[in-house]
Design an enzyme around this catalytic site. Structure first.
Site, mmCIF file in Angstrom:
data_model
loop_
_atom_site.group_PDB
_atom_site.id
_atom_site.type_symbol
_atom_site.label_atom_id
_atom_site.label_comp_id
_atom_site.label_asym_id
_atom_site.label_seq_id
_atom_site.Cartn_x
_atom_site.Cartn_y
_atom_site.Cartn_z
ATOM 1 N N ASP A 199 -26.441 -19.299 -37.238
ATOM 2 C CA ASP A 199 -26.001 -19.911 -35.991
ATOM 3 C C ASP A 199 -26.889 -19.510 -34.820
ATOM 4 O O ASP A 199 -27.705 -18.579 -34.921
ATOM 5 C CB ASP A 199 -24.557 -19.496 -35.686
ATOM 6 C CG ASP A 199 -23.565 -20.045 -36.687
ATOM 7 O OD1 ASP A 199 -23.864 -21.094 -37.285
ATOM 8 O OD2 ASP A 199 -22.502 -19.425 -36.855
ATOM 9 N N TYR A 210 -25.563 -9.223 -44.871
ATOM 10 C CA TYR A 210 -25.571 -9.331 -43.416
ATOM 11 C C TYR A 210 -25.203 -7.984 -42.809
ATOM 12 O O TYR A 210 -24.488 -7.182 -43.420
ATOM 13 C CB TYR A 210 -24.555 -10.362 -42.931
ATOM 14 C CG TYR A 210 -24.978 -11.807 -43.089
ATOM 15 C CD1 TYR A 210 -25.607 -12.487 -42.050
ATOM 16 C CD2 TYR A 210 -24.724 -12.492 -44.273
ATOM 17 C CE1 TYR A 210 -25.979 -13.817 -42.197
ATOM 18 C CE2 TYR A 210 -25.097 -13.822 -44.425
ATOM 19 C CZ TYR A 210 -25.718 -14.474 -43.375
ATOM 20 O OH TYR A 210 -26.090 -15.785 -43.514
#
Length: 253
Positions: free
Chosen positions: A52, A110
Site C-alpha cells: 500500500d 513483514y
C-alpha cells in the site's frame, strides 16, 4: 525470451503503493519505465506483493520477460543507475519461464516498527509509528501466540478485498524489544496476507499493549470473523516487507 526476477527494496514514502495507477507515481510504474527504457521494449513487471501507499520493502519480488541479451545479473547494476535513490534493485537473476511471483508457494515476512518513547525521533519519522504512552510488551507477546497457525482471518481484513478465501497460515509472530532505542518490532511470517491484515494485527496488539483488549480475548476475536471486533488498522508507514522466500525450484540453472 527469458524471464528475469528482481529483488526490489524501496522507501514507500513518496509512492502511492506498488500497483500501477493512473495519474499517480507508484513503484511498479517507475520500474516499468526504467526497464522499458533500458532494453527498448515495452515492459510490464509482475510484482509479488502489492504494498500500500507509504509501505516500505527490503525484498519485494518482480519479474518481467525480455529478449534482451543483457546478462541477468547485470540488470541490477544497469537499473540502479536509472532508478531514483529510494528504489534499489538488490538482485537480478534468470528464473524458470513459468515462475510467477504471486502464484508460487512462498513465505512472506513483514515487520512493523513502533517508536515508544516520550518524544518522536526524526530519523524514524517515515518508517515507524510513534506512540508516547506505555505499552505492555509482555501482554502483547501473550496475545501474539493466538495468531500462530492456520485460521480464518476475516476479522483482520479490510473491506473490499477480493479473495477466494480468508484462511491464511501464520508460521511465526515475534515481538522484539530494543529498550535502549525505545523501539518495538513486530515481525510476522505467513504463507500470504489479506488486505491490511498485518496492520490490523499490529493495531490489535497495540490495543492489547495499552490494556484496552485482554490477551485472552484474541482467540475469540479471530473466531468471530468480524472486522469490528479487531483493533484499528495501524498506519502504513511503520510497515516493511522484509523478504519473500519461495519453497520450490525457481532459479534457472
Amino acid at each position: 525470451m527469458k524471464r528475469i526476477m528482481l529483488r526490489v527494496s524501496y522507501d514507500g514514502t513518496n509512492y502511492h503503493g506498488w500497483q500501477l495507477q493512473p495519474g499517480v507515481i507508484t513503484v511498479e510504474g517507475v520500474l516499468n519505465e526504467a526497464v522499458s527504457k533500458l532494453i527498448g521494449e515495452q515492459i510490464q513487471v509482475i510484482g509479488a506483493s502489492r504494498t500500500d501507499a507509504g509501505v516500505h520493502a527490503l525484498g519485494n519480488v518482480a519479474v518481467f520477460d525480455t529478449c534482451s541479451c543483457i546478462p541477468a545479473e547485470k540488470f541490477s547494476y544497469a537499473l540502479n543507475q536509472r532508478l531514483p535513490e529510494d528504489i534499489v534493485i538488490q538482485e537480478s537473476v534468470e528464473v524458470l519461464p513459468d515462475f510467477h511471483p504471486r502464484h508460487c508457494e512462498c513465505q512472506k515476512t513483514y515487520e512493523y516498527t513502533i517508536i515508544n518513547r516520550k518524544f518522536p525521533l526524526p530519523e524514524y519519522r517515515n518508517t515507524s509509528f510513534f506512540y508516547y504512552g506505555k505499552l505492555d510488551v509482555g501482554r502483547m507477546r501473550l496475545a501474539a501466540e493466538a495468531f500462530i497457525g492456520e485460521h480464518d482471518f476475516a476479522a483482520f481484513c479490510s473491506a473490499g478485498a477480493q479473495v477466494k478465501t480468508t484462511v491464511r497460515h501464520i508460521y511465526g509472530l515475534e515481538i522484539l524489544e530494543e529498550p535502549g532505542e525505545s523501539r518495538i518490532r513486530i515481525r510476522v511470517t505467513g504463507n500470504g496476507f489479506l488486505y491490511n491484515m498485518v496492520r490490523i494485527i499490529v493495531g490489535t496488539l497495540l490495543e492489547v499493549g495499552k490494556g484496552k483488549i485482554e490477551p485472552e480475548s484474541v482467540p475469540q476475536i479471530i473466531a468471530s470473523c468480524d472486522r469490528g471486533e479487531a483493533g484499528p488498522t495501524a498506519p502504513a508507514k511503520g510497515l516493511k516487507l522484509l523478504c519473500i522466500k519461495y519453497g520450490q525450484a525457481w532459479r534457472k540453472k
